[in-house]
Structure formats: structure tokens, C-alpha cells
Scaffold this motif. Structure first.
Motif, PDB file in Angstrom:
ATOM      1  N   LYS A  90       0.877  -1.165   0.000  1.00  0.00           N
ATOM      2  CA  LYS A  90       0.000   0.000   0.000  1.00  0.00           C
ATOM      3  C   LYS A  90       0.914   1.214   0.000  1.00  0.00           C
ATOM      4  O   LYS A  90       1.932   1.217   0.697  1.00  0.00           O
ATOM      5  N   VAL A  91       0.568   2.219  -0.789  1.00  0.00           N
ATOM      6  CA  VAL A  91       1.337   3.470  -0.810  1.00  0.00           C
ATOM      7  C   VAL A  91       0.383   4.646  -0.722  1.00  0.00           C
ATOM      8  O   VAL A  91      -0.775   4.555  -1.146  1.00  0.00           O
ATOM      9  N   TRP A  92       0.873   5.745  -0.175  1.00  0.00           N
ATOM     10  CA  TRP A  92       0.089   6.968  -0.016  1.00  0.00           C
ATOM     11  C   TRP A  92       1.057   8.130   0.112  1.00  0.00           C
ATOM     12  O   TRP A  92       2.257   7.921   0.297  1.00  0.00           O
ATOM     13  N   PRO A  93       0.568   9.365   0.034  1.00  0.00           N
ATOM     14  CA  PRO A  93       1.474  10.508   0.193  1.00  0.00           C
ATOM     15  C   PRO A  93       2.231  10.411   1.518  1.00  0.00           C
ATOM     16  O   PRO A  93       1.619  10.352   2.586  1.00  0.00           O
ATOM     17  N   GLY A  94       3.548  10.286   1.412  1.00  0.00           N
ATOM     18  CA  GLY A  94       4.389  10.241   2.596  1.00  0.00           C
ATOM     19  C   GLY A  94       4.692   8.871   3.155  1.00  0.00           C
ATOM     20  O   GLY A  94       5.395   8.754   4.147  1.00  0.00           O
ATOM     21  N   GLY A  95       4.181   7.789   2.540  1.00  0.00           N
ATOM     22  CA  GLY A  95       4.481   6.498   3.136  1.00  0.00           C
ATOM     23  C   GLY A  95       4.071   5.284   2.335  1.00  0.00           C
ATOM     24  O   GLY A  95       3.448   5.374   1.283  1.00  0.00           O
ATOM     25  N   SER A  96       4.424   4.130   2.893  1.00  0.00           N
ATOM     26  CA  SER A  96       4.072   2.839   2.299  1.00  0.00           C
ATOM     27  C   SER A  96       4.191   1.774   3.383  1.00  0.00           C
ATOM     28  O   SER A  96       4.835   1.985   4.404  1.00  0.00           O
ATOM     29  N   ARG A  97       3.554   0.637   3.131  1.00  0.00           N
ATOM     30  CA  ARG A  97       3.711  -0.511   4.015  1.00  0.00           C
ATOM     31  C   ARG A  97       3.259  -1.768   3.287  1.00  0.00           C
ATOM     32  O   ARG A  97       2.641  -1.700   2.229  1.00  0.00           O
ATOM     33  N   THR A  98       3.552  -2.911   3.900  1.00  0.00           N
ATOM     34  CA  THR A  98       3.098  -4.197   3.371  1.00  0.00           C
ATOM     35  C   THR A  98       1.577  -4.228   3.356  1.00  0.00           C
ATOM     36  O   THR A  98       0.929  -3.787   4.302  1.00  0.00           O
ATOM     37  N   TRP A  99       1.021  -4.755   2.274  1.00  0.00           N
ATOM     38  CA  TRP A  99      -0.417  -5.008   2.205  1.00  0.00           C
ATOM     39  C   TRP A  99      -0.599  -6.471   2.572  1.00  0.00           C
ATOM     40  O   TRP A  99      -0.347  -7.362   1.760  1.00  0.00           O
ATOM     41  N   ASP A 100      -0.992  -6.713   3.821  1.00  0.00           N
ATOM     42  CA  ASP A 100      -1.176  -8.060   4.340  1.00  0.00           C
ATOM     43  C   ASP A 100      -2.647  -8.433   4.212  1.00  0.00           C
ATOM     44  O   ASP A 100      -3.486  -7.950   4.957  1.00  0.00           O
ATOM     45  N   TRP A 101      -2.957  -9.293   3.267  1.00  0.00           N
ATOM     46  CA  TRP A 101      -4.344  -9.680   2.993  1.00  0.00           C
ATOM     47  C   TRP A 101      -5.015 -10.322   4.200  1.00  0.00           C
ATOM     48  O   TRP A 101      -6.233 -10.279   4.336  1.00  0.00           O
ATOM     49  N   ARG A 102      -4.220 -10.924   5.088  1.00  0.00           N
ATOM     50  CA  ARG A 102      -4.805 -11.597   6.262  1.00  0.00           C
ATOM     51  C   ARG A 102      -5.495 -10.609   7.199  1.00  0.00           C
ATOM     52  O   ARG A 102      -6.391 -10.993   7.942  1.00  0.00           O
ATOM     53  N   GLU A 103      -5.089  -9.343   7.169  1.00  0.00           N
ATOM     54  CA  GLU A 103      -5.704  -8.340   8.049  1.00  0.00           C
ATOM     55  C   GLU A 103      -7.200  -8.187   7.786  1.00  0.00           C
ATOM     56  O   GLU A 103      -7.964  -7.897   8.696  1.00  0.00           O
ATOM     57  N   THR A 104      -7.602  -8.361   6.540  1.00  0.00           N
ATOM     58  CA  THR A 104      -9.009  -8.150   6.170  1.00  0.00           C
ATOM     59  C   THR A 104      -9.664  -9.405   5.582  1.00  0.00           C
ATOM     60  O   THR A 104     -10.819  -9.347   5.173  1.00  0.00           O
ATOM     61  N   GLY A 105      -8.926 -10.507   5.536  1.00  0.00           N
ATOM     62  CA  GLY A 105      -9.468 -11.737   4.970  1.00  0.00           C
ATOM     63  C   GLY A 105      -9.618 -11.687   3.458  1.00  0.00           C
ATOM     64  O   GLY A 105     -10.448 -12.379   2.881  1.00  0.00           O
ATOM     65  N   THR A 106      -8.795 -10.886   2.811  1.00  0.00           N
ATOM     66  CA  THR A 106      -8.859 -10.734   1.359  1.00  0.00           C
ATOM     67  C   THR A 106      -8.325 -11.982   0.657  1.00  0.00           C
ATOM     68  O   THR A 106      -7.371 -12.600   1.111  1.00  0.00           O
TER      69      THR A 106
END
Length: 122
Positions: free
Chosen positions: A27-43
Motif C-alpha cells: 500500500k502506498v500513499w502521500p508520505g508512506g508505504s507498508r506491506t499489504w497483508d491480505w490476512r488483516e481483512t481476509g482478502t
């Protein structure tokens, strides 16, 4: 604050400029980024990207969200997710990941407040 450039993309690996982490999905946004962990939302690939996957990016005040569906576009994006973004006044682009990264980087270079979620494999 500007959106960080995605410096590189290959199967299963993404690098964001200014960040030492190598991501599989990010995931990216103005000023940052991080891992997109599908387990967080059950994706899963189907039904795919959920509004919950995008809430964090939306809260960063983005005007446009780019969704990368994977190299072979296996990741689905339901109409309800697109509607969620539009209801929040956010433009949305849903593309194959290589095209999504190119579009995201072009928008970021123009100074657009752009965010994104990108799947780097299937």
C-alpha cells in the motif's frame, strides 16, 4: 507531502523509493508505504479487494487510488469497492499491476495526491 515513487517491480517483489523494505504486495500513499497483508481483512483473489483494504489509504487524503490486480490480473475488484471510493470523492483506476505502477508513478510525478494497493504476483 508527495506520494513515493515505486522504484521497481518484478514477480513477487516491489520496492518503494526511500524505503528499505521489499514488498510482495504493498500500500502506498502521500508520505508512506507498508506491506499489504491480505490476512488483516481476509482478502482473497475472489471476491478480491475490499473497502477495508483501502480505508487506510483513503484516510491519507488521496484524490486518486490505483489498484494493481496482479501480473495476470487474478485479483478481483468488486463493483462495491469501486463505489466505496467514488462515494468518498476519489478517482479509481483498476489495472494490471505493471500498468498500475506506471500510472501511479506518472500521477505521483505530476504531484497528484495518489495512493495505491498493488499485488505483485498472479
Amino acid at each position: 507531502m508527495s506520494s513515493p515513487e515505486i522504484a521497481s517491480l518484478s514477480w513477487g517483489q516491489m520496492k518503494v523509493k526511500g524505503c528499505s523494505t521489499t514488498y510482495k504486495d504493498c500500500k502506498v500513499w502521500p508520505g508512506g508505504s507498508r506491506t499489504w497483508d491480505w490476512r488483516e481483512t481476509g482478502t482473497n483473489h475472489s471476491p478480491g479487494v475490499q473497502p477495508a483494504d483501502l480505508e487506510e489509504v483513503v484516510k491519507k487524503g488521496v484524490k486518486t487510488v490505483v489498484i494493481g490486480r496482479g501480473m495476470s490480473e487474478a485479483l478481483q475488484v468488486p463493483a462495491s469497492t469501486v463505489e466505496y471510493l467514488k462515494k468518498n470523492g476519489i478517482e479509481v483506476l483498476v489495472l494490471q499491476t505493471e500498468k498500475a505502477v506506471a500510472e501511479y508513478n506518472a500521477l505521483a510525478a505530476q504531484g497528484v495526491k495518489v495512493g495505491g494497493v498493488f499485488h505483485s504476483t498472479c
